[in-house]
Design a protein around this motif. Structure first.
Motif, short mmCIF file in Angstrom:
data_model
loop_
_atom_site.label_atom_id
_atom_site.label_comp_id
_atom_site.label_asym_id
_atom_site.label_seq_id
_atom_site.Cartn_x
_atom_site.Cartn_y
_atom_site.Cartn_z
N ALA A 70 71.07 4.87 -37.45
CA ALA A 70 71.57 5.14 -38.80
C ALA A 70 70.57 4.68 -39.85
O ALA A 70 70.35 5.35 -40.86
N THR A 71 69.95 3.54 -39.62
CA THR A 71 68.96 3.02 -40.57
C THR A 71 67.72 3.88 -40.60
O THR A 71 67.13 4.12 -41.66
N ALA A 72 67.31 4.39 -39.44
CA ALA A 72 66.07 5.17 -39.35
C ALA A 72 66.19 6.54 -40.00
O ALA A 72 65.22 7.01 -40.60
N SER A 73 67.34 7.16 -39.90
CA SER A 73 67.45 8.54 -40.38
C SER A 73 68.44 8.74 -41.51
O SER A 73 68.78 9.86 -41.85
N GLY A 74 68.92 7.68 -42.10
CA GLY A 74 69.74 7.79 -43.29
C GLY A 74 71.20 8.06 -43.01
O GLY A 74 71.65 8.16 -41.89
N GLY A 75 71.99 8.23 -44.08
CA GLY A 75 73.42 8.46 -43.96
C GLY A 75 74.20 7.66 -44.97
O GLY A 75 75.35 7.95 -45.24
N GLY A 76 73.59 6.64 -45.54
CA GLY A 76 74.23 5.90 -46.60
C GLY A 76 75.13 4.77 -46.13
O GLY A 76 75.37 4.57 -44.94
N ALA A 77 75.65 4.03 -47.13
CA ALA A 77 76.48 2.86 -46.84
C ALA A 77 77.79 3.24 -46.17
O ALA A 77 78.32 2.47 -45.36
N ALA A 78 78.32 4.42 -46.49
CA ALA A 78 79.60 4.84 -45.90
C ALA A 78 79.47 4.97 -44.39
O ALA A 78 80.40 4.61 -43.64
N LEU A 79 78.33 5.48 -43.91
CA LEU A 79 78.13 5.60 -42.47
C LEU A 79 78.06 4.24 -41.81
O LEU A 79 78.66 4.02 -40.75
N LEU A 80 77.36 3.30 -42.43
CA LEU A 80 77.29 1.94 -41.88
C LEU A 80 78.68 1.30 -41.87
O LEU A 80 79.03 0.59 -40.91
N ASP A 81 79.47 1.55 -42.89
CA ASP A 81 80.84 1.01 -42.93
C ASP A 81 81.70 1.63 -41.82
O ASP A 81 82.57 0.96 -41.25
N TYR A 82 81.45 2.90 -41.52
CA TYR A 82 82.20 3.53 -40.42
C TYR A 82 81.86 2.88 -39.08
O TYR A 82 82.76 2.62 -38.27
N LYS A 238 75.16 13.46 -39.32
CA LYS A 238 75.70 12.15 -38.93
C LYS A 238 76.93 11.78 -39.75
O LYS A 238 77.94 11.33 -39.21
N VAL A 239 76.85 11.99 -41.06
CA VAL A 239 77.99 11.67 -41.92
C VAL A 239 79.17 12.59 -41.60
O VAL A 239 80.33 12.15 -41.61
N ASP A 240 78.89 13.85 -41.30
CA ASP A 240 79.95 14.78 -40.93
C ASP A 240 80.64 14.32 -39.65
O ASP A 240 81.88 14.35 -39.55
N ALA A 241 79.85 13.90 -38.66
CA ALA A 241 80.43 13.40 -37.40
C ALA A 241 81.26 12.15 -37.66
O ALA A 241 82.34 11.98 -37.08
N ALA A 242 80.77 11.28 -38.54
CA ALA A 242 81.51 10.05 -38.85
C ALA A 242 82.81 10.37 -39.58
O ALA A 242 83.85 9.74 -39.34
N ALA A 243 82.77 11.34 -40.50
CA ALA A 243 83.99 11.71 -41.24
C ALA A 243 85.05 12.27 -40.28
O ALA A 243 86.24 11.92 -40.39
#
Length: 332
Positions: A70-82, A238-243
């Motif tokens: 997640a850190t290497a390819s982005g996604g934002g704080a919401a992804l890290l919170d997920y 990634k964010v879509d998968a997390a959502a």
């Protein structure tokens, strides 16, 4: 497009027979489960109650690998919170599994001493001690589960908004890329005409030396824009998968929470019946009547506990599946 109707029973049956579910079930039931007693049973009210008591199987992939991706390819704080939410959810489910086992053990111990009491034995003190242990499925004992459950609706909203933001940014970058390509093509065409004229002059070599680096710089800018779009699309996946994972895990936790309330209420009813008998001081007919009532409802109560336990394992399976989807989206 016609959507395929979902057969919920078939979906659950299929999930119960997957290798992952069977592995989770087998490993969980190999863990030592101490029988609670009035001297060793303690409710989970301390600050460490959300630690994972079954660490060998609960979480896949590992938190470190997902955080690194997640850190290497982005996604934002919401992804890290997920990712943090699924980690906490896994531990909260482990707390709930422990509470389910305690509920089952306490109920069996109460019935054992109740039979002694109804048979003329002196078991009132033992019954009172077990009743005073409380209900392992109370909100106080399951605070880690209820706390993390409450985080999913706002987390889903944040992930959905982040997904929209990334999509808007990706569209803007693609538009800019196309516009830049048109400008570069026009510039190259103009440069070709100019070059045809100035090649007749002695200064042609100097012009070529200046023009080539300029065009190379344009190509580099186009390359960077193309890479940025790809990077943005990857972060969006990634964010879509997390959502989607947050939605599914949240729904699973909704189901588990309703089932917890049902088993909790039944456990409270059984405790109230025994408590009423103890207050009456009757060690004869009333005690036997209480035994009959509890025994009549025992099959249904045990089925409720087993169904709750199965759904907790299904929730763990859903958590792991959603994490694997996020991890897989980082690989493409």
């Amino acid at each position: 497009m016609v959507r395929r109707s979902l057969d919920v029973d078939a979906e659950y049956t299929e999930a119960f027979h997957t290798k992952s579910f069977l592995n989770i079930w087998a490993e969980a039931h190999e863990q030592p489960k101490p029988t609670p007693s009035p001297t060793n049973f303690q409710p989970n009210t301390n600050s460490n109650s959300n630690r994972c008591p079954l660490p060998n199987f609960l979480l896949e992939p590992t938190q470190s690998s997902l955080l690194a991706a997640a850190t290497a390819s982005g996604g934002g704080a919401a992804l890290l919170d997920y990712l943090d939410a699924t980690l906490q959810s896994s531990s909260a489910c482990a707390v709930l599994l422990t509470a389910i086992n305690r509920t089952r053990s306490i109920d069996r111990s109460v019935r054992h001493h109740l039979l002694r009491h109804a048979g003329g034995g002196s078991a009132a003190a033992d019954l009172s001690a077990y009743i005073d242990l409380g209900n392992p499925l109370s909100s106080q004992n399951l605070s880690p589960f209820h706390q993390i459950h409450s985080l999913y609706p706002p987390l889903l909203a944040r992930l959905t908004e982040e997904r929209r933001r990334i999509r808007r940014a990706a569209r803007a970058l693609r538009t800019a890329k196309k516009a830049a390509g048109i400008v570069i093509i026009a510039a190259v065409g103009t440069a070709a005409v100019v070059a045809a004229v100035i090649l007749t002059h002695a200064a042609a070599a100097v012009v070529a030396a200046v023009a080539v680096p300029a065009l190379s710089g344009g190509c580099r800018r186009r390359w960077r824009r193309w890479v940025s779009v790809k990077w943005m699309e990857k972060a969006g996946r990634k964010v879509d998968a997390a959502a989607r994972g947050a939605y599914i895990v949240g729904r699973d936790m909704d189901t588990v929470s309703r089932m917890v309330r049902r088993v909790h209420d039944e456990m409270e009813h059984r405790r109230d019946v025994v408590r009423l008998m103890l207050k009456s001081g009757d060690e004869g007919e009333m005690a036997r009547e209480v035994v009959r009532e509890l025994e009549m409802g025992e099959v249904g109560f045990e089925e409720q506990i087993e169904e709750l336990e199965e759904h907790v394992y299904l929730c763990l399976l859903t958590i792991n599946r959603s994490r694997r989807l996020v991890h897989a989206s980082s690989m493409h």
